[in-house]
Design a protein around this motif. Structure first.
Motif, PDB file in Angstrom:
ATOM      1  N   ARG A 179       0.844  -1.205   0.000  1.00  9.59           N
ATOM      2  CA  ARG A 179       0.000   0.000   0.000  1.00  9.59           C
ATOM      3  C   ARG A 179       0.875   1.249   0.000  1.00  9.59           C
ATOM      4  O   ARG A 179       0.548   2.242  -0.657  1.00  9.59           O
ATOM      5  N   ILE A 180       1.996   1.192   0.717  1.00  6.12           N
ATOM      6  CA  ILE A 180       2.905   2.348   0.686  1.00  6.12           C
ATOM      7  C   ILE A 180       3.447   2.531  -0.732  1.00  6.12           C
ATOM      8  O   ILE A 180       3.571   3.646  -1.226  1.00  6.12           O
ATOM      9  N   VAL A 183       1.977   1.879  -3.564  1.00  4.71           N
ATOM     10  CA  VAL A 183       0.950   2.508  -4.404  1.00  4.71           C
ATOM     11  C   VAL A 183       0.937   4.020  -4.137  1.00  4.71           C
ATOM     12  O   VAL A 183       0.857   4.828  -5.065  1.00  4.71           O
ATOM     13  N   GLU A 184       1.056   4.395  -2.853  1.00  5.59           N
ATOM     14  CA  GLU A 184       1.062   5.830  -2.536  1.00  5.59           C
ATOM     15  C   GLU A 184       2.346   6.501  -3.031  1.00  5.59           C
ATOM     16  O   GLU A 184       2.318   7.646  -3.474  1.00  5.59           O
ATOM     17  N   ASP A 215       3.900   5.704  -5.708  1.00 11.48           N
ATOM     18  CA  ASP A 215       3.691   5.913  -7.143  1.00 11.48           C
ATOM     19  C   ASP A 215       2.881   7.192  -7.376  1.00 11.48           C
ATOM     20  O   ASP A 215       3.164   7.970  -8.285  1.00 11.48           O
ATOM     21  N   TYR A 216       1.847   7.347  -6.545  1.00 11.49           N
ATOM     22  CA  TYR A 216       1.020   8.566  -6.651  1.00 11.49           C
ATOM     23  C   TYR A 216       1.880   9.809  -6.415  1.00 11.49           C
ATOM     24  O   TYR A 216       1.860  10.754  -7.207  1.00 11.49           O
ATOM     25  N   TRP A 217       2.668   9.796  -5.336  1.00 10.78           N
ATOM     26  CA  TRP A 217       3.511  10.955  -5.028  1.00 10.78           C
ATOM     27  C   TRP A 217       4.480  11.226  -6.170  1.00 10.78           C
ATOM     28  O   TRP A 217       4.746  12.380  -6.523  1.00 10.78           O
TER      29      TRP A 217
END
Lengths: 457, 457
Positions: A229-230, A232-233, A235-237
């Protein structure tokens, strides 16, 4: 990636390999230490290679730190021969390398392996390098980074696919791999260094993590889920900060400049990540960059000093009025200069521009790039020199002296530009801050004798 | 907040209190267990109350779980009397509460304390409730949450200011507090339950965290720093998801509806956080919501079923064609109905609308809300009823029967709307899916006898 038809039943471990297979890869380099993880990975890949339509090439690096390491190399070579997988074995005196690079033996081994694998990947034209890291390794990596004070990005830990690296077993537990190896009767060697408590990873593996599992038996799968989950975040950042750096970038000949107001307008979380991305772009990585460095950049950004700079590990960051300037190294300061200027002719300045002088009878008119002086008022030879601390001049149209430093500051002339800015002087008198401001001295009048005309080209 | 003039030198602990003081607070409620942390906080606040221009009120809850708890209550009462701080002491049989609410004694104590403090805060008109949590508590909270499988948001741990709660000592270490208490000769009581290894927090405090400190002596300050940085990112996410929920919200009478295409267009990291925010809005909190529940909602969103629903802890989530619908509970399904329709008159439908019938000699023309039938073709009394599984009809203008379920599906009529949709029937024959589609039966012709006109109002 899904595959149409199979003639064998796949184990979950094999399914993990298929599910994460890098689309279109034709040649794989497989890192094989000889331990159960990498032997299992190699074996499963040989079973799937026809289905995946991929060729395998094995690689083993003998670290020469353990007595049995040469035997391990022979074991891997023989196993690959038996399984018809071409194999490259190399030796590297990792202990020497560690001393030479001032690294721990662990870190030197890691670097040596990576360099060997990357070089070999080019030689055999591999599309990906497979590593046998599994879920337990991932949990250890997470805990190691947490213990070492890593930030959020570091806690994302290892990724299944990252550039050329592929870790198909990252979702499989150590037990799952062991069960697969035993089921298929695979041979392997035991790495004795896995038991050495001097390595922090082994302390974690044998002491801390078992204690945590006693408290929460699902600890490992939960941490593995958290890392995903980190990721995925992260990647967003990454998307956000790349966009921000592009949007906030100002024209800049060397390094990267971001607009200060735009940076200050960002949410603090996005701002600090954007600053990190700027560092990443000028440094190539973020090694040795810590929270304290980013706090220093924040202070530079929001501080009252309109020009200031920071020397950080592997990079240099400066505030220059409304810009934040990132470079790998501090810019080289231009050398001071002090050159004689002929009364008629041309002088090439250190920055490549040219000053042209001519002596005339009539005024032609001044501009930003041209000034005219009464030749009679020039008592000494003219020189063109760079700024000196304490320089003062009388700006034309003003009464009294002004410090050149204040003039530079009022006009937001950056430190580096101040040092290349040519000053036309006659003795101690500054006649012209070339291209910026004429002084009120030696003004030429119509019909008052010879005129010296100075032109910046 | 900065304060202009002081007449005493402040310790770093007192400075922490000043720096985080909630701007404008006039009345503080201070939770005092009698332990060194809360006694220190109360003492420091009494020292600063004049500077801060704030009145103090202490509160102590006797948990009645330890033998000495009554003595602790007396201790706090006496100390407050000595320091001239008004104090409320209450008792609560926490062990009974735990049994009654099916909670651990720890959790029941926590709930009882919070309820007591919140109630008392209203009674004394407090602007904030001060708690004595410090950095060591913060690190323990982080590790507890990590061990229990918390997600990123949970790892943000405790905040200095959160709604009415204020934790001014969150940046101070246990040693710092102890040193302050000793320096000022403060008395306190020892809570024996802090040594009981049956509480997970004590295992962490006395076993795991000391091991981690041995590996990295800066572990505690690093984790404290990490929680702060996670908090800043959580604030960013909160801004983002509130905006997303507002932007993606569709009109909805009960609960919350978000557009499916817009959700699918979001970055997965933002999407899962937006889904969590939707849950938060309909449930009031996110307790008992785990990663697996969010994965189930993701599957609902991206799955092939255009209508499906999930019962999750404390909420209900459904896909209804192009919307995702969030409610605290499943919507109540309307009761089936089956009502006789007079040939001339009015019938109120369960949803409040009215069907009006009249018998006429001439056709007047049909519309979406009006149909006309040949009275001679209606062999049986008319009824209006709700949908039954297996219902079929002949849509006007089509050959052959169509399943009503298919008709509903083609027209994206949602499950709940299907059950309230009135059907005009004559025996087994559906004449009109009221307001949606007429059947091809009993069509009235001009000059072919009496006409029954049915109108939806």
């Amino acid at each position: 990636m899904t595959h149409g038809c199979f003639y064998m039943k796949l184990s979950p471990l094999e399914q993990s390999i298929l599910d994460s297979f890098p689309v279109g890869a034709k040649q794989l380099l497989v890192a094989v230490s000889g331990g159960v993880d990498s032997v299992t990975l190699l074996y499963a890949l040989t079973r799937l290679s026809a289905t995946l339509n991929v060729s395998l090439h094995a690689a083993h690096l003998d670290h020469q730190i353990r007595q049995e390491s040469a035997a391990d190399a022979v074991f891997v070579r023989d196993l690959c021969a038996q399984w018809n997988v071409p194999c490259d074995v190399e030796s590297c005196a990792v202990a020497d390398l560690a001393q030479q690079r001032k690294l721990s033996v662990e870190m030197a081994g890691r670097q040596a392996r990576r360099e060997f694998l990357q070089r070999l990947a080019v030689e055999v034209d591999a599309d990906a390098i497979s590593l046998a890291h599994h879920q337990d390794d991932q949990v250890e990596t997470f805990m190691l980074r947490l213990l070492r004070g890593s930030g959020q990005s570091g806690l994302a830990s290892m990724r299944v696919c990252q550039a050329i690296w592929w870790r198909p077993l990252l979702g499989c537990s150590r037990e799952q791999i062991l069960a697969y190896a035993q089921q298929h009767g695979l041979p392997w060697v035991e790495d004795q260094s896995n038991k050495n408590p001097k390595y922090l990873r082994n302390q974690l593996r044998h002491e801390l993590i078992p204690q945590m599992l006693k408290i929460n038996p699902s600890f490992k799968t939960q941490i593995a889920g958290l890392t995903q989950r980190i990721q995925v975040e992260e990647d967003y950042w990454q998307e956000q900060v790349v966009r921000q750096v592009n949007e906030l970038a100002l024209p800049c000949a060397d390094g990267l400049r971001l607009g200060r107001d735009a940076l200050l307008a960002l949410h603090p979380a996005l701002r600090v990540r954007t600053l990190r991305e700027a560092l990443q772009q000028v440094r190539g990585d973020l090694q040795r960059i810590e929270a304290i460095h980013l706090q220093a950049i924040e202070a530079l950004l929001s501080g009252i000093k309109s020009q200031a700079q920071l020397n950080l590990p592997g990079c240099w960051v400066a505030r220059r009025y409304d810009a934040l300037w990132f470079r790998a190294t501090a810019p080289e300061l231009p050398s001071p200069f002090n050159l004689p200027l002929p009364l008629s002719g041309e002088l090439e300045l250190p920055d490549g521009r040219v000053l042209r002088t001519s002596t005339q009878d009539e005024l032609e008119g001044e501009s930003a790039w041209v000034t005219e002086y009464s030749l009679a008022a020039l008592s000494q030879p003219l020189r063109v020199r760079s700024w000196l601390p304490g320089d003062r001049f009388v700006p034309s149209g003003m009464f009294g002296h002004k410090k050149l430093k204040s003039f530079f500051s009022d006009n937001q002339i950056e430190i580096e530009a101040r040092l290349t800015m040519p000053l036309l002087v006659c003795g101690d008198t500054i006649l012209w801050v070339v291209g910026a401001r004429r002084s009120g001295c030696a003004v030429a009048g119509q019909g008052q004798g010879k005129v010296l005309r100075v032109e910046l080209i």
